[in-house]
Design a protein around this motif. Structure first.
Motif, mmCIF file in Angstrom:
data_model
loop_
_atom_site.group_PDB
_atom_site.id
_atom_site.type_symbol
_atom_site.label_atom_id
_atom_site.label_comp_id
_atom_site.label_asym_id
_atom_site.label_seq_id
_atom_site.Cartn_x
_atom_site.Cartn_y
_atom_site.Cartn_z
ATOM 1 N N GLN A 3 48.157 31.747 43.171
ATOM 2 C CA GLN A 3 47.869 32.476 41.931
ATOM 3 C C GLN A 3 46.366 32.591 41.766
ATOM 4 O O GLN A 3 45.638 31.623 42.011
ATOM 5 C CB GLN A 3 48.504 31.765 40.738
ATOM 6 N N LEU A 4 45.918 33.767 41.328
ATOM 7 C CA LEU A 4 44.492 34.072 41.283
ATOM 8 C C LEU A 4 44.075 34.474 39.871
ATOM 9 O O LEU A 4 44.766 35.281 39.231
ATOM 10 C CB LEU A 4 44.185 35.213 42.253
ATOM 11 N N VAL A 5 42.950 33.935 39.423
ATOM 12 C CA VAL A 5 42.430 34.260 38.098
ATOM 13 C C VAL A 5 40.943 34.576 38.209
ATOM 14 O O VAL A 5 40.146 33.692 38.569
ATOM 15 C CB VAL A 5 42.649 33.103 37.103
ATOM 16 N N GLU A 6 40.578 35.810 37.870
ATOM 17 C CA GLU A 6 39.185 36.230 37.926
ATOM 18 C C GLU A 6 38.467 35.919 36.618
ATOM 19 O O GLU A 6 39.076 35.864 35.555
ATOM 20 C CB GLU A 6 39.064 37.741 38.191
ATOM 21 N N SER A 7 37.158 35.758 36.716
ATOM 22 C CA SER A 7 36.311 35.566 35.542
ATOM 23 C C SER A 7 34.897 36.002 35.885
ATOM 24 O O SER A 7 34.575 36.235 37.055
ATOM 25 C CB SER A 7 36.320 34.110 35.076
ATOM 26 N N GLY A 8 34.058 36.117 34.850
ATOM 27 C CA GLY A 8 32.654 36.427 35.083
ATOM 28 C C GLY A 8 32.259 37.858 34.799
ATOM 29 O O GLY A 8 31.072 38.204 34.893
ATOM 30 N N GLY A 9 33.230 38.698 34.464
ATOM 31 C CA GLY A 9 32.888 40.071 34.151
ATOM 32 C C GLY A 9 32.160 40.175 32.823
ATOM 33 O O GLY A 9 32.040 39.207 32.072
ATOM 34 N N GLY A 10 31.644 41.372 32.539
ATOM 35 C CA GLY A 10 30.947 41.582 31.285
ATOM 36 C C GLY A 10 30.146 42.861 31.300
ATOM 37 O O GLY A 10 30.322 43.716 32.173
ATOM 38 N N LEU A 11 29.271 42.972 30.310
ATOM 39 C CA LEU A 11 28.407 44.142 30.164
ATOM 40 C C LEU A 11 27.001 43.777 30.630
ATOM 41 O O LEU A 11 26.447 42.757 30.206
ATOM 42 C CB LEU A 11 28.379 44.584 28.701
ATOM 43 N N GLY A 110 44.948 39.026 41.510
ATOM 44 C CA GLY A 110 44.637 38.538 40.182
ATOM 45 C C GLY A 110 44.824 39.638 39.152
ATOM 46 O O GLY A 110 45.207 40.767 39.485
ATOM 47 N N GLN A 111 44.538 39.307 37.902
ATOM 48 C CA GLN A 111 44.768 40.242 36.816
ATOM 49 C C GLN A 111 43.574 41.157 36.563
ATOM 50 O O GLN A 111 43.681 42.147 35.841
ATOM 51 C CB GLN A 111 45.112 39.487 35.520
ATOM 52 N N GLY A 112 42.442 40.835 37.144
ATOM 53 C CA GLY A 112 41.260 41.673 37.026
ATOM 54 C C GLY A 112 40.293 41.226 35.947
ATOM 55 O O GLY A 112 40.676 40.569 34.974
ATOM 56 N N THR A 113 39.025 41.575 36.140
ATOM 57 C CA THR A 113 37.992 41.308 35.147
ATOM 58 C C THR A 113 37.102 42.557 35.042
ATOM 59 O O THR A 113 36.755 43.166 36.054
ATOM 60 C CB THR A 113 37.166 40.068 35.511
ATOM 61 N N GLN A 114 36.780 42.944 33.812
ATOM 62 C CA GLN A 114 36.037 44.182 33.572
ATOM 63 C C GLN A 114 34.540 43.967 33.781
ATOM 64 O O GLN A 114 33.959 43.018 33.238
ATOM 65 C CB GLN A 114 36.282 44.674 32.142
ATOM 66 N N VAL A 115 33.952 44.876 34.540
ATOM 67 C CA VAL A 115 32.499 44.921 34.706
ATOM 68 C C VAL A 115 32.025 46.288 34.213
ATOM 69 O O VAL A 115 32.521 47.321 34.671
ATOM 70 C CB VAL A 115 32.092 44.725 36.172
ATOM 71 N N THR A 116 31.093 46.268 33.278
ATOM 72 C CA THR A 116 30.546 47.502 32.735
ATOM 73 C C THR A 116 29.031 47.489 32.897
ATOM 74 O O THR A 116 28.375 46.547 32.443
ATOM 75 C CB THR A 116 30.912 47.672 31.255
ATOM 76 N N VAL A 117 28.507 48.516 33.550
ATOM 77 C CA VAL A 117 27.076 48.616 33.792
ATOM 78 C C VAL A 117 26.543 49.807 32.987
ATOM 79 O O VAL A 117 26.949 50.944 33.212
ATOM 80 C CB VAL A 117 26.767 48.797 35.281
ATOM 81 N N SER A 118 25.659 49.522 32.074
ATOM 82 C CA SER A 118 25.091 50.583 31.229
ATOM 83 C C SER A 118 23.804 51.124 31.844
ATOM 84 O O SER A 118 23.066 50.402 32.503
ATOM 85 C CB SER A 118 24.805 50.037 29.833
ATOM 86 N N SER A 119 23.573 52.394 31.606
ATOM 87 C CA SER A 119 22.380 53.039 32.184
ATOM 88 C C SER A 119 21.184 52.920 31.254
ATOM 89 O O SER A 119 21.297 52.513 30.114
ATOM 90 C CB SER A 119 22.674 54.507 32.460
#
Length: 119
Positions: A3-11, A110-119
């Motif tokens: 079982q896999l759990v991602e973390s660390g994503g963000g803006l 895993g369920q995924g983690t969101q990464v958002t990169v702003s310009s």
């Protein structure tokens, strides 16, 4: 099975860095090759990077070469993705996945983690 759990994503702003982690359950993490994938809104999921079970061989998508680094710590049952020089086009949900060594497909996700990169 794993079982896999991602973390660390963000803006983060363009040019910034993030490190994603993928924690694996069970004692079999070291027997799997591992990969990172990403899926942007309205687009298909795409390969980002792969690492063999020993960590000795890695592969990257051309779009992330020189900016992203995949690594693993088998003692901690954890996979990492260090992302530097981030661009707005790196915005996506990032997934980690496991495959048997030598297998062509990834069997566990895993369920995924969101990464958002702003310009």
């Amino acid at each position: 099975q794993v079982q896999l759990v991602e973390s660390g994503g963000g803006l983060v702003q363009a040019g910034g860095s993030l490190r994603l982690s993928c924690a694996a359950s069970g004692r079999t993490f070291s027997t799997y090759a591992m990969g990172w994938f990403r899926q942007a809104p309205g687009k298909e999921r795409k390969f980002v990077a792969d690492i063999r079970r020993s960590g000795g061989s890695v592969v990257y998508a051309d779009s992330v070469k020189g900016r992203f680094t995949i690594s693993r710590d088998n003692a901690k049952n954890t996979l990492y993705l260090q992302m530097n020089s981030l661009k707005p086009e790196d915005t996506a949900v990032y997934y980690c996945a496991a495959r048997g060594e030598g297998a062509a497909t990834y069997d566990f996700w895993g369920q995924g983690t969101q990464v958002t990169v702003s310009s």
